[in-house]
Design an enzyme around this catalytic site. Structure first.
Site, PDB file in Angstrom:
ATOM      1  N   LYS A  72       4.774  -2.062   9.102  1.00  0.00           N
ATOM      2  CA  LYS A  72       5.604  -1.329   8.132  1.00  0.00           C
ATOM      3  C   LYS A  72       6.489  -0.315   8.869  1.00  0.00           C
ATOM      4  O   LYS A  72       7.662  -0.127   8.515  1.00  0.00           O
ATOM      5  CB  LYS A  72       4.727  -0.610   7.096  1.00  0.00           C
ATOM      6  CG  LYS A  72       3.941  -1.514   6.173  1.00  0.00           C
ATOM      7  CD  LYS A  72       4.808  -2.366   5.258  1.00  0.00           C
ATOM      8  CE  LYS A  72       5.488  -1.575   4.160  1.00  0.00           C
ATOM      9  NZ  LYS A  72       6.237  -2.480   3.230  1.00  0.00           N
ATOM     10  N   THR A  97       5.330   2.941   3.258  1.00  0.00           N
ATOM     11  CA  THR A  97       4.016   3.504   2.963  1.00  0.00           C
ATOM     12  C   THR A  97       3.764   4.778   3.766  1.00  0.00           C
ATOM     13  O   THR A  97       4.296   4.953   4.869  1.00  0.00           O
ATOM     14  CB  THR A  97       2.926   2.460   3.313  1.00  0.00           C
ATOM     15  OG1 THR A  97       1.646   3.091   3.270  1.00  0.00           O
ATOM     16  CG2 THR A  97       3.111   1.880   4.703  1.00  0.00           C
ATOM     17  N   ASP A  98       2.893   5.632   3.223  1.00  0.00           N
ATOM     18  CA  ASP A  98       2.509   6.843   3.959  1.00  0.00           C
ATOM     19  C   ASP A  98       1.714   6.504   5.218  1.00  0.00           C
ATOM     20  O   ASP A  98       1.553   7.345   6.111  1.00  0.00           O
ATOM     21  CB  ASP A  98       1.726   7.810   3.055  1.00  0.00           C
ATOM     22  CG  ASP A  98       0.434   7.233   2.492  1.00  0.00           C
ATOM     23  OD1 ASP A  98       0.144   6.046   2.734  1.00  0.00           O
ATOM     24  OD2 ASP A  98      -0.285   7.980   1.792  1.00  0.00           O
ATOM     25  N   GLU A  99       1.219   5.252   5.286  1.00  0.00           N
ATOM     26  CA  GLU A  99       0.399   4.890   6.452  1.00  0.00           C
ATOM     27  C   GLU A  99       1.190   4.892   7.750  1.00  0.00           C
ATOM     28  O   GLU A  99       0.602   4.885   8.831  1.00  0.00           O
ATOM     29  CB  GLU A  99      -0.273   3.524   6.238  1.00  0.00           C
ATOM     30  CG  GLU A  99      -1.219   3.542   5.055  1.00  0.00           C
ATOM     31  CD  GLU A  99      -2.217   2.393   5.028  1.00  0.00           C
ATOM     32  OE1 GLU A  99      -2.419   1.739   6.052  1.00  0.00           O
ATOM     33  OE2 GLU A  99      -2.799   2.182   3.957  1.00  0.00           O
ATOM     34  N   TYR A 156      -1.173  -3.488  10.134  1.00  0.00           N
ATOM     35  CA  TYR A 156      -0.389  -3.375   8.894  1.00  0.00           C
ATOM     36  C   TYR A 156       0.590  -2.207   8.978  1.00  0.00           C
ATOM     37  O   TYR A 156       1.801  -2.373   8.788  1.00  0.00           O
ATOM     38  CB  TYR A 156      -1.315  -3.186   7.676  1.00  0.00           C
ATOM     39  CG  TYR A 156      -0.590  -2.645   6.466  1.00  0.00           C
ATOM     40  CD1 TYR A 156       0.327  -3.427   5.766  1.00  0.00           C
ATOM     41  CD2 TYR A 156      -0.791  -1.323   6.029  1.00  0.00           C
ATOM     42  CE1 TYR A 156       1.022  -2.922   4.671  1.00  0.00           C
ATOM     43  CE2 TYR A 156      -0.105  -0.820   4.936  1.00  0.00           C
ATOM     44  CZ  TYR A 156       0.800  -1.621   4.259  1.00  0.00           C
ATOM     45  OH  TYR A 156       1.491  -1.120   3.186  1.00  0.00           O
TER      46      TYR A 156
END
Ligand code: NAD
Ligand code: TDX
Length: 339
Positions: free
Chosen positions: A157, A125-127, A153
């Site tokens: 990741k 994810t870009d997060e 979260y």
């Protein structure tokens, strides 16, 4: 070609299963999913009888079950979508995020090492890049942007991403990683912004916008994400990370207003509630690498994608009504009653 797709009963994983069975009718797609609260077997109803499809209920952290499936199927490719995916839940209870997202990834890669594999693909994810300030619209996440996470979260990741790259360097595992921006489309679980607002608006319930609603996300139609992963597993370079995003930045409040307009519901339903802890301000992906190397470009414009999505939720009420009537209701009451 046999592909194990983990998390294929969830939002993006199921859309990927449909895409692959459609685009590669000679491939065997094996879906491994634990069926957590976010996984729905009813989502896969339309492919259950497809002879090229198999569903296996298992936890990616369960070594015996994972190794037994690899022994049986001898997959050529593994695409790992399985994860705890909701930021708000990770703030309430980080433990399961670390277990599934990091240790589950390790278990899958250990099986890949033992049984041999052409490609292990990690859906990230870009997060993992943290966030960008609102007053610097010139800044975007590239694959070189440092990992700098905000939530349990995104940290889980990022931990998984680092482990995937370590398995490549240390053990020579042929891996790729994709880091995508926010997806939307059919089968999106109604705890997430867009489906939550659609469901609440249709039920004339308040539309809970965190903080001032000015946080920006870069929205991509889910099918475009699936097409990008299809390209990466076939043509992407081993050991590489690919960012995926649609150059479609929108503030949350504008998304919610569009949903109100499309559904002919009053904006007076919008209710500003307490902000998410550690709330990332802006995500924005620079997708130059995947465009230049693999020719990927997003195909669905937001104006069309959001209409298609809303229509899907109107046409498939039984899918999401069943979800929001069950144990999800207790989650909703807990998360939103004191906001
Ligand atoms: P989702 O929550 O809708 O689905 C997750 C699926 O994984 C569910 O079917 C669930 O049952 C399954 N699962 C969870 N724990 C498992 C376990 N231990 N073993 C086996 N299966 C398990 O998630 P999503 O939105 O479809 O996201 C899929 C992946 O894409 C995740 O890895 C997420 O981090 C990533 N991602 C999501 C987005 C987005 O906007 N939704 C954007 C970028 C990346
Ligand atoms: O009720 C809400 N009100 C609200 O204002 C909810 C659920 C969300 N929001 C805001 C928070 C975010 O700024 O909307 C934005 C989007 O929220 P989510 O749908 O929870 O997505 P986000 O936190 O951006 O994370 C998503 O994109 C990246 C996915 O859930 C992740 O799995 C993915 O990695």
């Amino acid at each position: 070609m046999t592909i194990i797709v983990t998390g294929g009963a969830g939002f993006i994983g199921s859309n990927f299963v449909f895409h692959m069975l459609d685009k590669h009718p000679d491939y065997r797609i094996v879906c491994l999913d634990k069926l957590t609260y976010a996984g729905n077997l009813s989502t896969l109803k339309s492919v259950m009888d497809n002879p090229n499809f198999r569903f296996v209920k298992a936890d990616i952290c369960d070594r015996d079950a994972v190794f037994a499936l690899f022994e049986e199927e001898k997959p050529d490719i593994v695409v790992n979508f399985a994860a705890e995916s909701h930021v708000d839940r990770s703030i309430e209870d980080p433990g399961i995020f670390l277990k599934t997202n990091i240790l589950g990834t390790q278990t899958l890669m250990d099986a890949c090492r033992k049984y041999g594999i052409q490609r292990y693909h990690q859906v990230s994810t870009d997060e993992v890049y943290g966030d960008l300030p609102l007053d610097r619209p010139d800044l975007f996440f590239t694959e070189e942007t440092p990992i700098h996470t905000s939530s349990p979260y995104s940290s889980s990741k990022a931990g998984a991403d680092l482990l995937v790259l370590a398995y490549h360097r240390t053990f020579g595992l042929p891996v790729t990683i994709s880091r995508c921006s926010n997806n939307y489309g059919p089968y999106h679980f109604p705890e997430k912004l867009i489906p939550l607002m659609i469901a609440n608006a249709l039920n004339d319930k308040p539309l809970p916008v965190y903080g001032k609603g000015e946080n920006v996300r870069d929205w991509l139609y889910v099918e475009d994400h699936c097409k990008a992963i299809d390209l990466i597993i076939h043509n992407g370079r081993v050991g590489e990370v690919y960012n995926i995003g649609g150059h479609n930045e929108m503030a949350n409040i504008d998304i919610v207003k569009i949903i109100c307009k499309e559904l002919n519901k009053p904006e007076s339903l919008i209710t500003y509630v307490a902000d998410r802890k550690g709330h990332d301000m802006r995500y924005a992906i620079d997708p130059t690498k995947i465009h230049n190397e693999l020719g990927w470009l997003p195909e669905t414009k937001f104006a069309d994608g959001i209409k298609k999505t809303i229509q899907w939720y109107l046409d498939n009420k039984e899918w999401w009504e069943e979800i929001i009537s069950g144990e999800y209701q207790a989650y909703y009451d807990k998360m939103y009653s004191n906001k």
